[in-house]
Write a protein that holds these residues in place. Structure first.
Motif, mmCIF file in Angstrom:
data_model
loop_
_atom_site.group_PDB
_atom_site.id
_atom_site.type_symbol
_atom_site.label_atom_id
_atom_site.label_comp_id
_atom_site.label_asym_id
_atom_site.label_seq_id
_atom_site.Cartn_x
_atom_site.Cartn_y
_atom_site.Cartn_z
ATOM 1 N N SER A 113 60.153 47.332 63.133
ATOM 2 C CA SER A 113 60.525 46.349 64.158
ATOM 3 C C SER A 113 59.424 45.323 64.347
ATOM 4 C CB SER A 113 60.820 47.058 65.483
ATOM 5 O OG SER A 113 61.870 47.983 65.331
ATOM 6 N N LEU A 114 58.170 45.764 64.326
ATOM 7 C CA LEU A 114 57.057 44.822 64.500
ATOM 8 C C LEU A 114 56.964 43.834 63.348
ATOM 9 C CD1 LEU A 114 54.264 47.149 65.930
ATOM 10 C CD2 LEU A 114 55.690 45.501 67.150
ATOM 11 N N VAL A 115 57.276 44.301 62.142
ATOM 12 C CA VAL A 115 57.282 43.385 60.993
ATOM 13 C C VAL A 115 58.356 42.317 61.188
ATOM 14 C CG1 VAL A 115 57.760 43.205 58.528
ATOM 15 C CG2 VAL A 115 56.303 45.046 59.379
ATOM 16 N N GLY A 116 59.549 42.773 61.619
ATOM 17 C CA GLY A 116 60.614 41.803 61.881
ATOM 18 C C GLY A 116 60.261 40.841 62.997
ATOM 19 N N VAL A 117 59.648 41.365 64.058
ATOM 20 C CA VAL A 117 59.239 40.513 65.177
ATOM 21 C C VAL A 117 58.179 39.519 64.738
ATOM 22 C CG1 VAL A 117 58.012 40.558 67.374
ATOM 23 C CG2 VAL A 117 59.896 42.129 66.978
ATOM 24 N N TRP A 118 57.270 39.960 63.892
ATOM 25 C CA TRP A 118 56.230 39.040 63.400
ATOM 26 C C TRP A 118 56.853 37.908 62.584
ATOM 27 C CZ3 TRP A 118 54.626 37.985 58.299
ATOM 28 C CH2 TRP A 118 53.463 37.221 58.198
ATOM 29 N N ALA A 119 57.865 38.227 61.752
ATOM 30 C CA ALA A 119 58.541 37.184 60.983
ATOM 31 C C ALA A 119 59.272 36.219 61.915
ATOM 32 C CB ALA A 119 59.520 37.822 59.994
ATOM 33 N N ILE A 120 59.901 36.771 62.957
ATOM 34 C CA ILE A 120 60.577 35.903 63.932
ATOM 35 C C ILE A 120 59.568 35.015 64.646
ATOM 36 C CG2 ILE A 120 61.905 35.910 66.077
ATOM 37 C CD1 ILE A 120 63.227 38.484 65.131
ATOM 38 N N ARG A 121 58.395 35.592 64.965
ATOM 39 C CA ARG A 121 57.366 34.800 65.649
ATOM 40 C C ARG A 121 56.921 33.628 64.790
ATOM 41 N NH1 ARG A 121 52.211 33.894 65.200
ATOM 42 N NH2 ARG A 121 50.978 33.357 67.058
ATOM 43 N N ARG A 122 56.721 33.850 63.506
ATOM 44 C CA ARG A 122 56.302 32.751 62.631
ATOM 45 C C ARG A 122 57.337 31.632 62.623
ATOM 46 N NH1 ARG A 122 54.380 34.096 56.784
ATOM 47 N NH2 ARG A 122 54.103 31.831 56.952
ATOM 48 N N ARG A 123 58.596 32.011 62.490
ATOM 49 C CA ARG A 123 59.653 30.996 62.462
ATOM 50 C C ARG A 123 59.752 30.268 63.798
ATOM 51 N NH1 ARG A 123 64.124 29.677 59.556
ATOM 52 N NH2 ARG A 123 65.900 28.855 60.690
ATOM 53 N N LEU A 124 59.712 31.036 64.898
ATOM 54 C CA LEU A 124 59.792 30.418 66.215
ATOM 55 C C LEU A 124 58.579 29.539 66.491
ATOM 56 C CD1 LEU A 124 61.522 30.312 68.755
ATOM 57 C CD2 LEU A 124 60.262 32.278 69.641
ATOM 58 N N PHE A 125 57.414 29.950 66.015
ATOM 59 C CA PHE A 125 56.202 29.157 66.215
ATOM 60 C C PHE A 125 56.302 27.822 65.473
ATOM 61 C CE2 PHE A 125 51.777 27.944 65.678
ATOM 62 C CZ PHE A 125 51.246 28.248 66.923
ATOM 63 N N ARG A 126 56.844 27.878 64.241
ATOM 64 C CA ARG A 126 57.015 26.620 63.494
ATOM 65 C C ARG A 126 58.025 25.703 64.165
ATOM 66 N NH1 ARG A 126 57.192 30.068 58.918
ATOM 67 N NH2 ARG A 126 59.447 29.714 58.820
ATOM 68 N N GLN A 127 59.107 26.282 64.681
ATOM 69 C CA GLN A 127 60.151 25.458 65.268
ATOM 70 C C GLN A 127 59.747 24.867 66.612
ATOM 71 O OE1 GLN A 127 63.575 28.039 65.316
ATOM 72 N NE2 GLN A 127 64.204 27.440 63.259
ATOM 73 N N THR A 128 58.921 25.568 67.372
ATOM 74 C CA THR A 128 58.483 25.058 68.677
ATOM 75 C C THR A 128 57.118 24.402 68.625
ATOM 76 O OG1 THR A 128 57.534 27.213 69.266
ATOM 77 C CG2 THR A 128 59.836 26.816 69.879
ATOM 78 N N HIS A 129 56.484 24.397 67.422
ATOM 79 C CA HIS A 129 55.168 23.785 67.239
ATOM 80 C C HIS A 129 54.121 24.383 68.184
ATOM 81 C CE1 HIS A 129 56.846 20.764 64.560
ATOM 82 N NE2 HIS A 129 57.818 20.587 65.432
ATOM 83 N N GLY A 130 54.296 25.639 68.542
ATOM 84 C CA GLY A 130 53.321 26.314 69.375
ATOM 85 C C GLY A 130 53.255 25.825 70.807
ATOM 86 N N LEU A 131 54.297 25.173 71.286
ATOM 87 C CA LEU A 131 54.278 24.647 72.651
ATOM 88 C C LEU A 131 54.564 25.748 73.666
ATOM 89 C CD1 LEU A 131 56.237 21.315 72.092
ATOM 90 C CD2 LEU A 131 53.777 21.603 72.374
ATOM 91 N N ARG A 132 53.992 25.557 74.855
ATOM 92 C CA ARG A 132 54.241 26.482 75.946
ATOM 93 C C ARG A 132 55.604 26.184 76.579
ATOM 94 N NH1 ARG A 132 49.156 24.585 77.444
ATOM 95 N NH2 ARG A 132 50.120 23.626 79.269
ATOM 96 N N PRO A 133 56.169 27.160 77.315
ATOM 97 C CA PRO A 133 57.479 26.899 77.960
ATOM 98 C C PRO A 133 57.458 25.704 78.899
ATOM 99 C CG PRO A 133 57.007 29.244 77.941
ATOM 100 C CD PRO A 133 55.767 28.566 77.439
ATOM 101 N N ASP A 134 56.366 25.545 79.687
ATOM 102 C CA ASP A 134 56.320 24.408 80.605
ATOM 103 C C ASP A 134 56.232 23.090 79.833
ATOM 104 O OD1 ASP A 134 53.807 25.143 79.693
ATOM 105 O OD2 ASP A 134 52.773 24.297 81.427
ATOM 106 N N GLU A 135 55.547 23.104 78.690
ATOM 107 C CA GLU A 135 55.479 21.894 77.874
ATOM 108 C C GLU A 135 56.848 21.557 77.280
ATOM 109 O OE1 GLU A 135 50.859 22.125 76.274
ATOM 110 O OE2 GLU A 135 52.478 23.055 75.109
ATOM 111 N N LEU A 136 57.568 22.568 76.836
ATOM 112 C CA LEU A 136 58.921 22.331 76.324
ATOM 113 C C LEU A 136 59.842 21.818 77.429
ATOM 114 C CD1 LEU A 136 59.408 25.454 74.032
ATOM 115 C CD2 LEU A 136 59.143 23.088 73.303
ATOM 116 N N ARG A 137 59.700 22.368 78.629
ATOM 117 C CA ARG A 137 60.544 21.914 79.736
ATOM 118 C C ARG A 137 60.254 20.455 80.072
ATOM 119 N NH1 ARG A 137 59.361 21.218 84.748
ATOM 120 N NH2 ARG A 137 57.398 22.374 84.551
ATOM 121 N N VAL A 138 58.975 20.112 80.167
ATOM 122 C CA VAL A 138 58.611 18.721 80.458
ATOM 123 C C VAL A 138 59.091 17.797 79.347
ATOM 124 C CG1 VAL A 138 56.672 17.144 80.754
ATOM 125 C CG2 VAL A 138 56.658 19.362 81.898
ATOM 126 N N MET A 139 58.932 18.244 78.092
ATOM 127 C CA MET A 139 59.386 17.422 76.976
ATOM 128 C C MET A 139 60.893 17.206 77.031
ATOM 129 S SD MET A 139 58.891 18.142 72.906
ATOM 130 C CE MET A 139 57.099 18.055 73.083
#
Length: 531
Positions: free
Chosen positions: A193-219
């Motif tokens: 599960s951790l391997v799968g979560v790590w792969a999801i994290r990489r994809r999500l990090f690329r798609q959100t460009h490492g932005l915080r939730p408040d930064e995404l909300r403001v954007m």
């Protein structure tokens, strides 16, 4: 201390949306794995107890049903004969005890030989009634799961009882032996599960460009505010889906609130034309300038994503029409001034030559013709803008060597309340029709005929020329969007003519027809009361 822990938590807590989402998933997965492992242990213990009950019932039944057991009890040699047998069975089956007793609880056999002859501790009443049952009871060997089965003699009477049992300590040891297996399975599931979560994290990090939730909300809030406040229409298309339509685009395209489907868009947006720059389209109400840009790396493969911007050119187009009419009139006046200067020099020369009569005749010959046209149109056409347009187009046609005739039927009252079109609309319609006729007339025999009448509150504008005309399909295309039968720059400049005419006519529930009779004839009729 509490402040120190709070500071430590803030520093260790992931800031990006991807990190927070993954941390939450890891916590959830850990709870699920631990809960699953605990449930597996509980289930293993319950299954162990059930299996133990079945085992002791089976062993006790087998011993009780053996003919040798009843025979040994009836021969008063039970301990001598059965003690070795029960110990051998107990050892082979790995249970705690097998006790054979008389109906009065006196033990014939026992794991501890010192207990033989003593009284059995436990419930025996159901077995004395001929029933087989099991129970949990604390005997001489401690808490145990035991089964009691009756032994029947040759006459069917209960001559003895057989009790077989497994201690709780043995059961606990059995299910504890399963803990390493469960732990290995749980650890494997957690790691996977951790391997799968790590792969999801990489994809999500690329798609959100490492932005915080408040930064995404403001954007998002800024993005949404800009899209709805921008003065240009904006449409985002992803393949066959309409992803976004801002407020200005809804206004320009006449779209209602809510989700927009591709079928609601105009035809020019439903077709795939990437890379369009400043393309002019005419709708029923507006003249629109459209730009289309591809989105690099869009999700759709068959049809890439597009960003479409739309600008309103309706008012500008009307102003350009009026400016064009004034430009025509200005050019005509400039040309006439230049020609008048030439004629003035000729007249002066004739006077100096002593031929004043010839000078007067030369000076007034063409002036009389022009003045008669101006006088007739001034009397027949009460709308100043239309009068200026007709005079200017006559001069422009004369310069181009085209015979432009304004028929004697032309008549338009000065009262604007009776005319269904405004002055701007009439100049747009008639100016474009005359311009098209000038471009389309036969160069070997160039002529144009214009008629403007208002009969029974129906406005009629007719322009005929010596050109070949257009077939029905071409005429329909020319009315639908800025289509031109010319090519190159001329098409860019004049391709909106009939489309603008059709827009005005449709707005007032009029008709626009074309036929080829004595020439190419285009007729516009607008019923009264349309304004």
């Amino acid at each position: 201390m509490r402040s120190w822990w709070r500071l430590l938590w803030r520093r260790s807590r992931p800031s990006s949306l991807a990190g927070q989402a993954i941390a939450l998933q890891v916590a959830v997965i850990a709870v699920i794995v631990l809960a699953g492992s605990a449930l597996a242990l509980v289930d293993a213990r319950r299954d162990g107890e059930a299996a133990a009950r079945q085992q002791v019932v089976g062993i006790a039944t087998a011993v009780a049903d053996a003919p040798s057991t009843a025979a040994a009890i009836e021969s008063n040699r039970a301990t001598e004969v059965l003690q070795p047998v029960t110990e051998a069975v107990r050892t082979n089956t790995d249970i705690a005890f097998i006790t054979i007793m008389s109906p009065d609880r006196t033990r014939y056999t026992h794991t501890d030989p010192r207990q033989i002859g003593g009284k059995y501790i436990g419930t025996v009443e159901p077995a004395l009634r001929g029933e087989t049952f099991s129970e949990e009871y604390t005997g001489t060997l401690g808490p145990s799961v035991r089964a009691i089965v009756p032994v029947r003699g040759t006459d069917g009477r209960v001559v003895g009882l057989v009790s077989a049992g497994i201690t709780q300590q043995t059961l606990a040891q059995r299910w504890r032996e399963q803990i390493p297996t469960i732990a290995v399975v749980a650890l494997g599931a957690l790691l996977l599960s951790l391997v799968g979560v790590w792969a999801i994290r990489r994809r999500l990090f690329r798609q959100t460009h490492g932005l915080r939730p408040d930064e995404l909300r403001v954007m998002y809030e800024h993005h949404d505010a800009i899209l709805h406040s921008v003065s240009e229409g904006l449409v985002v298309l992803d393949g066959d889906r309409v992803v976004l339509v801002n407020d200005e685009a809804r206004r320009l395209l006449g779209l209602g609130p809510g989700r927009v489907t591709p079928g609601e868009l105009p035809e020019f947006l439903r077709c795939h034309e990437p890379g369009v720059r400043d393309e002019v389209h005419v709708t029923d109400e507006r003249v629109l300038v459209v730009n289309r840009s591809l989105v690099v790396g869009g999700p759709s493969v068959s049809r890439p994503s597009e960003v479409v911007t739309i600008r309103d050119r309706t008012e500008l187009q009307g102003a350009l029409g009026e400016l064009s009419s004034l430009q025509v009139l200005t050019d005509s006046l400039r040309s006439q001034a230049h020609e008048a200067a030439n004629k003035l020099h000729t007249v002066i020369t004739m006077v100096e030559m002593g031929r004043p009569e010839d000078a007067v005749t030369f000076a007034t010959e063409e002036l009389a013709v022009s003045q008669r046209l101006v006088d007739r149109l001034s009397a027949d056409v009460g709308e100043p803008a239309l009068l200026a347009l007709l005079i200017g187009k006559s001069a422009q046609a004369d310069e181009r060597g085209i015979a432009l005739t304004i028929t004697e039927d032309t008549h338009l009252p000065s009262s604007s309340d009776l005319v269904p079109l405004s002055a701007t609309e009439m100049t747009t319609v008639l100016g474009n029709l005359v311009d098209n006729a000038m471009d389309a007339c036969d160069r070997d025999d160039p002529w144009i005929e214009v008629t403007v009448t208002l009969d029974d509150d129906v406005l009629l504008l007719r322009v005929a020329d010596s050109g070949p005309g257009m077939d029905a399909e071409t005429f329909t295309r020319a009315m639908q969007r800025g289509y031109s039968t010319k090519s190159g720059t001329d098409a860019d400049q004049h391709g909106l003519g009939l489309a603008l005419v059709a827009q005005v006519v449709l707005r007032h529930d009029g008709t626009l027809t074309a036929d080829v009779t004595y020439g190419s004839v285009v007729t516009v009729t607008v019923p009264g009361g349309a304004r």
